[in-house]
Scaffold this active site. Structure first.
Site, short mmCIF file in Angstrom:
data_model
loop_
_atom_site.label_atom_id
_atom_site.label_comp_id
_atom_site.label_asym_id
_atom_site.label_seq_id
_atom_site.Cartn_x
_atom_site.Cartn_y
_atom_site.Cartn_z
N SER A 56 8.18 -5.07 1.57
CA SER A 56 7.48 -4.12 2.44
C SER A 56 8.10 -4.19 3.82
CB SER A 56 6.00 -4.48 2.52
OG SER A 56 5.33 -3.75 3.51
N TYR A 113 -0.84 -10.50 4.23
CA TYR A 113 0.04 -9.59 3.50
C TYR A 113 1.46 -9.72 4.04
CZ TYR A 113 1.66 -5.30 1.21
OH TYR A 113 2.34 -4.39 0.44
#
Length: 257
Positions: free
Chosen positions: A144, A157
């Site tokens: 990501s 995350y």
């Protein structure tokens, strides 16, 4: 590479796609099948996974990627169905749902680490013997932009995804002697279930959602290339390309020497 070149490079290759029932996994499974690959779709969502497997004329296997034995069983299943494995798109992931302060939830933390990081590590460990048996292959992991930058609103995350970026950069050269390439894709806010809880915020701030198909196209560009250890950023309005990391400074001269 042209579409014809991509098809030539992927035709009859056997690919495993985790998190394949929706979002980025679904789009990539469809793109792989269009390019001539044979696809095994893996997900905990059995209904969605079977639907995608039917769309790609492939096979579905229920798999909890946070379980090492489940990853091994997935690879065994792919080998039973198609005789080997050439490609693994280790894409399964979940939103974190907690921070490290008063909202810390150990169960949510372990769930996120299990899917987002363990799923890549376990998936890689499980598929490596199958790739080596074919003389090599390619692994692409979904990281990501959160693995390339600070994410104050979701630090756990970011930790998951920074770890995946580190794996890609390190395993790329480490696996090269086995003719196995390892790369990562690093999308921004892309069309997937992970952004469901952020859609209101994205809309309010006018931030575009990246089409899942753009991520899938990038995965295929990586699979039909020859690089390894790269982390491709995918951002709205930009052409995806490998992120250029700065070199870590080397040792300096001690003061007074």
């Amino acid at each position: 590479m042209t579409a014809a070149g991509s098809e030539a490079g992927l035709r009859d290759k056997v690919a495993i796609v985790t998190g394949g029932a929706s979002g980025l996994g679904r789009a990539t499974a469809l793109a792989l099948a269009k390019a001539g690959a044979r696809v095994v779709v893996a997900d905990l969502d059995a209904q969605g996974g079977r639907e995608v497997a039917e769309m790609v004329d492939g096979h579905f296997r229920a798999c909890d990627v946070s379980d090492l034995d489940a990853n091994r069983a997935l690879v065994d299943f792919a080998q039973e169905q198609y005789g080997g494995v050439d490609i693994a798109f280790l894409n399964a992931g979940v939103a974190t749902g907690c921070g490290v302060g008063d909202d810390f939830d150990p169960a949510r933390y372990r769930r996120a680490m299990g899917a987002n990081l363990d799923g890549v590590v376990f998936g890689t460990h499980a598929v490596l013997p199958a790739l080596r048996a074919r003389g090599g292959g390619s692994i692409v992991a979904t990281a990501s932009l959160a693995g390339l930058a600070a994410v104050p609103f979701d630090p756990l995350y970011a930790a998951n995804k920074h770890a995946v970026v580190g794996l890609a950069r390190s395993l790329g050269p480490a696996l090269a002697p086995d003719n196995v390439r390892f790369n990562a894709v690093c999308p921004g806010f892309a069309e997937s279930r992970i952004i469901d809880h952020l859609r209101g915020m994205l809309s309010e701030q006018g931030l575009p959602v990246i089409p899942a198909e753009l991520v899938a196209d990038t995965v295929l560009r990586i699979l039909t290339g020859d690089a390894t250890g790269e982390c491709w950023f995918i951002q709205a309005g930009r052409d995806p390309e490998p992120f250029r990391f700065r070199n870590v400074p080397g040792p300096g001269t001690p003061v007074g020497v």
